[in-house]
Design an enzyme around this catalytic site. Structure first.
Site, PDB file in Angstrom:
ATOM      1  N   PHE A 146       0.812  -1.217   0.000  1.00  0.00           N
ATOM      2  CA  PHE A 146       0.000   0.000   0.000  1.00  0.00           C
ATOM      3  C   PHE A 146       0.846   1.267   0.000  1.00  0.00           C
ATOM      4  O   PHE A 146       0.408   2.329  -0.455  1.00  0.00           O
ATOM      5  CB  PHE A 146      -0.953   0.002   1.207  1.00  0.00           C
ATOM      6  CG  PHE A 146      -0.335   0.435   2.509  1.00  0.00           C
ATOM      7  CD1 PHE A 146      -0.427   1.750   2.929  1.00  0.00           C
ATOM      8  CD2 PHE A 146       0.316  -0.476   3.338  1.00  0.00           C
ATOM      9  CE1 PHE A 146       0.127   2.160   4.137  1.00  0.00           C
ATOM     10  CE2 PHE A 146       0.865  -0.088   4.540  1.00  0.00           C
ATOM     11  CZ  PHE A 146       0.766   1.244   4.943  1.00  0.00           C
ATOM     12  N   LYS A 147       2.074   1.178   0.471  1.00  0.00           N
ATOM     13  CA  LYS A 147       2.903   2.372   0.597  1.00  0.00           C
ATOM     14  C   LYS A 147       3.409   2.891  -0.741  1.00  0.00           C
ATOM     15  O   LYS A 147       3.982   3.975  -0.813  1.00  0.00           O
ATOM     16  CB  LYS A 147       4.058   2.082   1.553  1.00  0.00           C
ATOM     17  CG  LYS A 147       3.550   1.794   2.960  1.00  0.00           C
ATOM     18  CD  LYS A 147       4.625   1.411   3.936  1.00  0.00           C
ATOM     19  CE  LYS A 147       4.001   1.099   5.293  1.00  0.00           C
ATOM     20  NZ  LYS A 147       4.985   0.728   6.320  1.00  0.00           N
ATOM     21  N   ASP A 148       3.162   2.127  -1.809  1.00  0.00           N
ATOM     22  CA  ASP A 148       3.523   2.609  -3.141  1.00  0.00           C
ATOM     23  C   ASP A 148       2.832   3.932  -3.454  1.00  0.00           C
ATOM     24  O   ASP A 148       3.412   4.810  -4.097  1.00  0.00           O
ATOM     25  CB  ASP A 148       3.146   1.580  -4.206  1.00  0.00           C
ATOM     26  CG  ASP A 148       4.143   0.435  -4.291  1.00  0.00           C
ATOM     27  OD1 ASP A 148       5.342   0.680  -4.111  1.00  0.00           O
ATOM     28  OD2 ASP A 148       3.718  -0.707  -4.531  1.00  0.00           O
TER      29      ASP A 148
ATOM     30  N   THR B 199       7.698  -0.022   3.911  1.00  0.00           N
ATOM     31  CA  THR B 199       8.012   1.379   3.633  1.00  0.00           C
ATOM     32  C   THR B 199       9.319   1.505   2.858  1.00  0.00           C
ATOM     33  O   THR B 199       9.413   2.261   1.891  1.00  0.00           O
ATOM     34  CB  THR B 199       8.115   2.190   4.944  1.00  0.00           C
ATOM     35  OG1 THR B 199       6.859   2.159   5.614  1.00  0.00           O
ATOM     36  CG2 THR B 199       8.479   3.641   4.657  1.00  0.00           C
TER      37      THR B 199
END
Length: 435
Positions: free
Chosen positions: A106-108, A140
Site C-alpha cells: 500500500f505504501k507505493d 516502507t
C-alpha cells in the site's frame, strides 16, 4: 496552504518546507492548517469516476494552492498507474487490495506521490542534493526506495532492523544500489525511527546536509493515502446505492494509514467508524482502554510491518480530535497474537478461498469480531501474501505464487551496510556521504 507543528512551538511553514523538512524544529509533525470539506456533488458522482479522477480532486484540496493544476494532475496520474480492486471476501466484508503497485504494498501510493512532489519542488530551485531518510519495519523501505530510484538530486537511506523484515522485503530495497543505500541496523524498528528523528533535530548535521523523511511523518507521504479511502467508497457505491454504516478496519503500525482515513472522514467521506487493528504491539488499544498513551519497546511478530512500540502519527490523531473522548467516538481498537493471526489466515483461505497476508488478517478479524448487523466493513489488505512467503506457506500448507516483479528482486545481490544503534555513528556516516 500553511502547515503547523503538532507541538505548536514552531512557526507554520509552506507545503514545500513541510515536505523538505519532514519534521518540525520542535519535534512535532506537520498538519495542514485547513482540512477542506469536499462538495456533496463529488460524493454523489464518485461511483462514476476513476481512481485518478477521484484522487486528483482530493489532491487539489490538499495541494492545489501550492502546485499548478496541470502539474498536480501529472503527479497523480504518474503515481496511480495501477488499479486498487475492492473484493468481497465474506458476508458484508470486503478487501481493498492495495498491493497492485510496483512493490506490491500500500505504501507505493504515498511513496510514489512524495517522490514526484519533492522532485517538483527541487526542479524549481538549486540542485542541492536532498537526503531522504526512511526507517522501515517492512514495506516502507521498498516503496520509498523504488519510488525514488534514479530521481536526480536525491539520495535515499533506508534504515531497517536486522533480521526483522522478510527476505523478500529486504531484497526489494537492499539490492538497488545507485542513489539508494540500505542500512541494516542492529536493533528494532523503533531504534531505526529514533535515529531518523534525532538526525532531523541535530543542528550541526542539518546545517551541513539537506535532510527530509519519507516515513509517514512526512505530509507528502501520508496525505495521499487518503485517496484510496474515497475510491473504496466509490466502488462500494456501485454495488450498494448510497452505502451506509461503513466501517474501515486498518492494520496499524505507525498509524499513517489510518490517520489518512480519518482525514478523509473529516473531508466529508461517509464513514461511520474506524478500527485500528494491531498485532501484539497494542499501544493504541491500551490508550483507548485507559486514556493513557504509554509507548513501550516493540515486540517481534509475524505481522512485522506493525511491530511499532511508539507510533509517530498518534500525535496527528490527537491533534485532529483534540481529546480522548472524541477519538473514542470514531476509532476502536483490536489486537491479535501470532496464534490468532495464523488461525484466521488459514480459516479464511479454507472457508472463503481468499488468501490474506498476516497484516490484512488482523484487519479482517477485527471486522469479523466487531461488525454490527447493519454495518458493512472494508479492511485494507496492505501487501501481497508472497512478501511473507515462508510465514504464509507454513500456515496454509499451500504454495504461494510469487509475482514476477518480486522474483526479479530476489535475483539481485544484497548491498546493505551495517549500522549500530548509535546516533554518533549514523551522523558521522551521513556527514561523510555528503562531503
Amino acid at each position: 496552504m500553511k502547515y503547523y507543528s503538532t507541538n505548536k512551538n514552531s512557526e507554520s511553514v509552506s507545503l514545500r518546507d513541510a515536505v523538505i523538512k519532514g519534521l518540525a524544529p520542535d519535534k512535532g509533525l506537520y498538519m495542514p492548517e485547513v482540512i477542506k470539506q469536499l462538495p456533496p456533488a463529488f460524493f454523489h458522482n464518485m461511483k462514476e469516476m476513476s481512481l485518478r479522477e477521484i484522487s486528483f480532486i482530493v489532491a487539489e484540496a490538499f495541494f492545489g494552492e501550492d502546485v499548478d493544476a496541470g502539474d498536480l494532475k501529472k503527479l497523480v496520474d504518474e503515481t496511480l498507474n495501477f488499479d486498487i480492486p475492492l473484493v468481497k471476501v465474506s458476508d458484508r466484508i470486503y478487501s481493498l487490495e492495495l498491493f497492485h503497485g510496483p512493490t506490491l504494498a500500500f505504501k507505493d501510493v504515498g511513496a510514489r506521490f512524495m517522490a514526484r512532489l519533492l522532485g517538483y519542488f527541487m526542479n524549481r530551485e538549486s540542485r542541492q542534493t536532498v537526503n531522504v531518510l526512511v526507517a522501515t519495519s517492512g514495506d516502507t523501505g521498498s516503496a520509498v526506495a523504488n519510488g525514488f530510484l534514479d530521481v536526480p538530486g536525491i539520495k535515499v537511506y533506508v534504515l531497517y532492523p536486522k533480521d526483522k523484515v522478510s527476505k523478500i522485503q529486504e531484497m526489494q530495497f537492499a539490492t538497488l544500489g545507485k542513489n539508494i543505500t540500505a542500512l541494516e541496523v542492529d536493533g528494532t524498528f523503533d531504534d531505526c525511527q529514533s535515529l531518523v528523528k534525532k538526525a532531523f533535530l541535530d543542528k550541526e548535521l542539518n546545517e551541513a546536509v539537506k535532510l527530509t523523511s519519507a516515513n509517514s511523518i512526512n505530509v507528502a507521504r501520508f496525505l495521499p493515502q487518503s485517496f484510496y479511502y474515497f475510491y473504496a467508497y466509490a466502488q462500494l457505491a456501485k454495488e450498494q446505492k448510497d452505502p451506509e454504516n461503513l466501517v474501515f478496519s486498518v492494520p496499524s503500525g505507525n498509524f499513517g494509514n489510518i490517520t489518512a482515513g480519518l482525514f478523509a472522514k473529516r473531508m466529508g467521506l461517509p464513514v461511520k467508524r474506524f478500527i485500528a487493528a494491531n498485532n501484539r504491539n497494542d499501544i493504541f488499544l491500551q490508550y483507548l482502554r485507559t486514556g493513557r498513551y504509554e509507548p513501550r519497546p516493540s515486540v517481534t511478530t509475524i505481522a512485522n510491518a506493525m511491530d511499532v512500540g511508539d507510533p509517530s502519527n498518534f500525535a496527528r490523531v490527537l491533534d485532529l480530535y483534540g481529546s480522548y473522548e472524541a477519538i473514542c467516538k470514531d476509532v476502536s481498537g483490536a489486537s491479535y497474537t501470532d496464534e490468532q493471526i495464523r488461525e484466521t489466515l488459514a480459516r479464511v483461505l479454507k472457508v472463503d478461498g481468499y488468501l490474506l497476508d498476516p497484516h490484512g488478517t488482523c484487519g479482517y478479524r477485527a471486522l469479523e469480531e466487531g461488525l454490527q448487523p447493519d454495518e458493512t466493513g472494508i479492511f485494507l489488505e496492505t501487501a501481497h501474501p508472497s512478501k511473507f512467503l515462508e510465514t504464509v506457506e507454513s500456515i496454509t500448507g499451500a504454495q504461494v505464487v510469487i509475482p514476477l516483479r518480486l522474483q526479479e528482486f530476489m535475483l539481485g545481490s544484497k548491498q546493505s551496510l551495517s549500522m549500530p544503534v548509535d546516533f554518533g555513528a549514523f551522523k558521522h556516516f551521513l556527514m561523510n556521504q555528503n562531503k
